[in-house]
Design a protein around this motif. Sequence first.
Motif, PDB file in Angstrom:
ATOM      1  N   ASP A 103       0.811  -1.218   0.000  1.00 38.11           N
ATOM      2  CA  ASP A 103       0.000   0.000   0.000  1.00 38.11           C
ATOM      3  C   ASP A 103       0.845   1.268   0.000  1.00 38.11           C
ATOM      4  O   ASP A 103       0.313   2.371  -0.083  1.00 38.11           O
ATOM      5  N   LEU A 104       2.183   1.110   0.093  1.00 37.41           N
ATOM      6  CA  LEU A 104       3.072   2.268   0.077  1.00 37.41           C
ATOM      7  C   LEU A 104       3.775   2.364  -1.273  1.00 37.41           C
ATOM      8  O   LEU A 104       3.674   1.471  -2.114  1.00 37.41           O
ATOM      9  N   ASP A 105       4.487   3.457  -1.457  1.00 33.29           N
ATOM     10  CA  ASP A 105       5.200   3.690  -2.712  1.00 33.29           C
ATOM     11  C   ASP A 105       6.557   2.992  -2.637  1.00 33.29           C
ATOM     12  O   ASP A 105       7.546   3.553  -2.186  1.00 33.29           O
ATOM     13  N   VAL A 106       6.574   1.746  -3.097  1.00 34.92           N
ATOM     14  CA  VAL A 106       7.774   0.914  -2.998  1.00 34.92           C
ATOM     15  C   VAL A 106       8.736   1.244  -4.145  1.00 34.92           C
ATOM     16  O   VAL A 106       8.313   1.443  -5.286  1.00 34.92           O
ATOM     17  N   ASN A 107      10.030   1.272  -3.830  1.00 33.84           N
ATOM     18  CA  ASN A 107      11.053   1.444  -4.863  1.00 33.84           C
ATOM     19  C   ASN A 107      11.277   0.089  -5.523  1.00 33.84           C
ATOM     20  O   ASN A 107      12.155  -0.676  -5.144  1.00 33.84           O
ATOM     21  N   SER A 281       9.428   6.018  10.249  1.00 35.57           N
ATOM     22  CA  SER A 281       8.458   4.983  10.598  1.00 35.57           C
ATOM     23  C   SER A 281       7.582   4.659   9.395  1.00 35.57           C
ATOM     24  O   SER A 281       7.175   5.554   8.650  1.00 35.57           O
ATOM     25  N   LEU A 282       7.297   3.342   9.225  1.00 35.90           N
ATOM     26  CA  LEU A 282       6.364   2.874   8.206  1.00 35.90           C
ATOM     27  C   LEU A 282       5.094   2.380   8.882  1.00 35.90           C
ATOM     28  O   LEU A 282       5.144   1.814   9.975  1.00 35.90           O
ATOM     29  N   HIS A 283       3.975   2.580   8.227  1.00 36.47           N
ATOM     30  CA  HIS A 283       2.679   2.213   8.817  1.00 36.47           C
ATOM     31  C   HIS A 283       2.580   2.769  10.234  1.00 36.47           C
ATOM     32  O   HIS A 283       2.270   2.051  11.190  1.00 36.47           O
ATOM     33  N   CYS A 284       2.901   4.062  10.338  1.00 34.18           N
ATOM     34  CA  CYS A 284       3.014   4.688  11.661  1.00 34.18           C
ATOM     35  C   CYS A 284       1.686   4.649  12.418  1.00 34.18           C
ATOM     36  O   CYS A 284       0.605   4.809  11.852  1.00 34.18           O
ATOM     37  N   LYS A 285       1.821   4.424  13.706  1.00 34.65           N
ATOM     38  CA  LYS A 285       0.669   4.412  14.616  1.00 34.65           C
ATOM     39  C   LYS A 285       0.681   5.705  15.436  1.00 34.65           C
ATOM     40  O   LYS A 285       1.624   6.502  15.351  1.00 34.65           O
ATOM     41  N   GLU A 286      -0.357   5.893  16.230  1.00 36.99           N
ATOM     42  CA  GLU A 286      -0.465   7.108  17.036  1.00 36.99           C
ATOM     43  C   GLU A 286       0.753   7.299  17.927  1.00 36.99           C
ATOM     44  O   GLU A 286       1.231   8.414  18.128  1.00 36.99           O
ATOM     45  N   ALA A 287       1.258   6.182  18.476  1.00 34.50           N
ATOM     46  CA  ALA A 287       2.430   6.274  19.352  1.00 34.50           C
ATOM     47  C   ALA A 287       3.651   6.772  18.575  1.00 34.50           C
ATOM     48  O   ALA A 287       4.446   7.570  19.091  1.00 34.50           O
ATOM     49  N   ASP A 288       3.802   6.321  17.315  1.00 36.40           N
ATOM     50  CA  ASP A 288       4.919   6.781  16.484  1.00 36.40           C
ATOM     51  C   ASP A 288       4.790   8.265  16.177  1.00 36.40           C
ATOM     52  O   ASP A 288       5.774   9.010  16.208  1.00 36.40           O
ATOM     53  N   ILE A 289       3.564   8.689  15.887  1.00 38.41           N
ATOM     54  CA  ILE A 289       3.312  10.093  15.551  1.00 38.41           C
ATOM     55  C   ILE A 289       3.618  10.982  16.752  1.00 38.41           C
ATOM     56  O   ILE A 289       4.237  12.046  16.616  1.00 38.41           O
ATOM     57  N   GLU A 291       5.635  10.229  19.269  1.00 39.34           N
ATOM     58  CA  GLU A 291       7.069  10.161  19.558  1.00 39.34           C
ATOM     59  C   GLU A 291       7.859  11.066  18.626  1.00 39.34           C
ATOM     60  O   GLU A 291       8.894  11.631  19.012  1.00 39.34           O
ATOM     61  N   ALA A 292       7.381  11.233  17.399  1.00 40.13           N
ATOM     62  CA  ALA A 292       8.058  12.098  16.436  1.00 40.13           C
ATOM     63  C   ALA A 292       7.682  13.573  16.614  1.00 40.13           C
ATOM     64  O   ALA A 292       8.180  14.429  15.869  1.00 40.13           O
ATOM     65  N   GLY A 293       6.820  13.867  17.580  1.00 39.74           N
ATOM     66  CA  GLY A 293       6.431  15.248  17.832  1.00 39.74           C
ATOM     67  C   GLY A 293       5.444  15.794  16.825  1.00 39.74           C
ATOM     68  O   GLY A 293       5.389  17.008  16.589  1.00 39.74           O
ATOM     69  N   LEU A 294       4.651  14.911  16.223  1.00 40.00           N
ATOM     70  CA  LEU A 294       3.727  15.336  15.178  1.00 40.00           C
ATOM     71  C   LEU A 294       2.266  15.311  15.614  1.00 40.00           C
ATOM     72  O   LEU A 294       1.382  15.692  14.838  1.00 40.00           O
ATOM     73  N   SER A 295       1.995  14.851  16.831  1.00 41.71           N
ATOM     74  CA  SER A 295       0.622  14.938  17.341  1.00 41.71           C
ATOM     75  C   SER A 295       0.226  16.396  17.535  1.00 41.71           C
ATOM     76  O   SER A 295      -0.915  16.792  17.282  1.00 41.71           O
ATOM     77  N   LYS A 326      20.938  19.139  10.505  1.00 44.06           N
ATOM     78  CA  LYS A 326      19.699  19.628  11.091  1.00 44.06           C
ATOM     79  C   LYS A 326      18.515  19.088  10.307  1.00 44.06           C
ATOM     80  O   LYS A 326      18.444  19.237   9.088  1.00 44.06           O
ATOM     81  N   CYS A 327      17.594  18.430  11.023  1.00 48.66           N
ATOM     82  CA  CYS A 327      16.494  17.712  10.379  1.00 48.66           C
ATOM     83  C   CYS A 327      15.189  17.950  11.122  1.00 48.66           C
ATOM     84  O   CYS A 327      15.162  18.543  12.204  1.00 48.66           O
ATOM     85  N   SER A 328      14.127  17.438  10.522  1.00 55.19           N
ATOM     86  CA  SER A 328      12.808  17.477  11.139  1.00 55.19           C
ATOM     87  C   SER A 328      12.062  16.214  10.721  1.00 55.19           C
ATOM     88  O   SER A 328      12.258  15.702   9.623  1.00 55.19           O
ATOM     89  N   TYR A 329      11.220  15.710  11.610  1.00 56.68           N
ATOM     90  CA  TYR A 329      10.301  14.640  11.222  1.00 56.68           C
ATOM     91  C   TYR A 329       9.113  15.273  10.502  1.00 56.68           C
ATOM     92  O   TYR A 329       8.653  16.358  10.879  1.00 56.68           O
ATOM     93  N   GLY A 330       8.641  14.604   9.473  1.00 58.90           N
ATOM     94  CA  GLY A 330       7.527  15.155   8.725  1.00 58.90           C
ATOM     95  C   GLY A 330       6.643  14.073   8.144  1.00 58.90           C
ATOM     96  O   GLY A 330       7.107  12.967   7.844  1.00 58.90           O
ATOM     97  N   MET A 331       5.366  14.374   8.002  1.00 61.50           N
ATOM     98  CA  MET A 331       4.432  13.453   7.380  1.00 61.50           C
ATOM     99  C   MET A 331       3.249  14.233   6.822  1.00 61.50           C
ATOM    100  O   MET A 331       2.938  15.328   7.285  1.00 61.50           O
ATOM    101  N   LEU A 332       2.623  13.663   5.803  1.00 61.30           N
ATOM    102  CA  LEU A 332       1.373  14.228   5.315  1.00 61.30           C
ATOM    103  C   LEU A 332       0.264  13.820   6.273  1.00 61.30           C
ATOM    104  O   LEU A 332       0.210  12.661   6.704  1.00 61.30           O
ATOM    105  N   GLU A 333      -0.581  14.745   6.625  1.00 65.17           N
ATOM    106  CA  GLU A 333      -1.682  14.445   7.540  1.00 65.17           C
ATOM    107  C   GLU A 333      -2.517  13.300   6.965  1.00 65.17           C
ATOM    108  O   GLU A 333      -2.929  13.325   5.807  1.00 65.17           O
ATOM    109  N   GLY A 334      -2.740  12.270   7.794  1.00 68.52           N
ATOM    110  CA  GLY A 334      -3.478  11.100   7.345  1.00 68.52           C
ATOM    111  C   GLY A 334      -2.620  10.082   6.628  1.00 68.52           C
ATOM    112  O   GLY A 334      -3.119   9.037   6.189  1.00 68.52           O
TER     113      GLY A 334
END
Length: 506
Positions: A103-107, A281-289, A291-295, A326-334
């Motif tokens: 279901d993800l964009d596999v290389n 993280s792949l197939h991230c769950k609420e706990a992963d989100i 932990e990455a500071g994205l909640s 210098k980096c940041s964690y990022g994800m598209l909402e949803g």
Amino acid sequence: MKKQAKGIIALSALLAAMLGGGYAYMKLAPDDKGEGGNDSAPVLLATQAEGEGTVLVSDNGDAKAVVKKAVVRNENDEIKVVMDKAPDENGSAATYTLEDYKDLDVNTAVVGTLVNNGNGIEAQSIVASGCDDFGKFGLDNPSAEVEFTYESGNVVRFFIGDKTPSDSAVYFRVDGSSDVYTVSSSTVANYSKTNKDLIERTVLAKPADDDYPIVNSLRVERGDIDYDIYIEYDKESEEAHSGGTSASHKMIEPTESYLSIEKSTDITNGMFGLTASGIYSLHCKEADIAEAGLSDPFCKVTMSCDDGNTYVLLLSEIFTDDSGNKCSYGMLEGGKVIYILSEDSAKWLTVKPVDIATRLMITSYVWNISKLTVKGGGKNVDFTISLKTGKEMPENPTGDDFEVLKNGVGYDTERYRTFYSFLVSTNAEEFALGVPVPEGDPTAVIKYTDTFSGKETTYEFYDDSVMRSLIVVNGESKYYCTKSYVNTLIENIKRIDSGEEYIKTW
């Protein structure tokens, strides 16, 4: 001794002599039969080193057999590879994907190497025949274990050990055999990868040029500033006579301003084609989100497009990785993937309004102006600009198409254009957000009407300090500029009637 055996020995000796002392390795291939069906036809497998060219992994000797499934286990992960598309009659090879991440964009190109590089892999040499101590080669606890399941149902398992002293090869063994070979390091390098390494790192795909949507609006909300940066598409920029001196977007908040094309494009359109440096993280769950500071993200970027799609990018606070980047964690909402983005690629983390605003304040095209008033140094000049009688607005207007009146009297069109070119060189130094408008009269005023946009704009210049002036636009403090520009403006207003050349530097 049988004649056939003598022939093999003689051929081996001849090859060794021809190769200047190199080794010739012979094997009786069970699939090749001599006359009468005897499984005894000799096949030359190598001519440089003993064992070189030996096919180590195949489906009972068929190195072209199709692998249906592969499992790669290394110290960091277990990768399950499955066939995505079978070979077709036109000669297209099988393609592969990840069983757990379809279901993800596999290389798929890299995933395919996990099958194609191993199936039919050839040895560089044999280093131990009938080995009873695999530990010497790192094969008692291999760096990777790979299992192929062929379409026939046959299973082949092989192991990858330590690198050789030359570093260009690794030790290799097939399950069920006690022989140890070397194979090229580059051929088996991808067996050390993880599932995260096999997922595409593009956060949001970049559309084709002929399918590129217009970004209607973009909003940046960030924890370190007490305002939003809000940008909208400027429809007036589409028109042929808009001027073309600024970007197709305008800043609306925290103040209205034109944008620099070069500096703003990465902000307005940078979400398309945004590429991560890694995956958290792949197939991230609420706990992963969480932990990455994205909640409760440090930065939230909302991009709305004219094709009806809206994308929301969530970004964490900036951190420094193990390599000092210098980096940041990022994800598209949803979304299902949390990426690692460099600070340089995720420019929304640090952008400020002044970074993307054009320094030019007056961007109207010269022949869009129908009225212009300038005041300063005790002078007050009103210009009126109109098409010559009987003229229609041409596609590319020039001064020859217009007449200019100064205080009701005809004025040289080219001299007016030169004066206006000085006005549009007005540069803002910085924003003056929330600064009170001074009392009293301004030292200079520019007021004009843009017939194309239908807008009337007034710029008032007030002394702020010894070196700079405050610019009030339509009654609101907006910018600071150098006072030397205002002094030059006043001098040029005086020169409108004198015939002296206008000053172009300050």
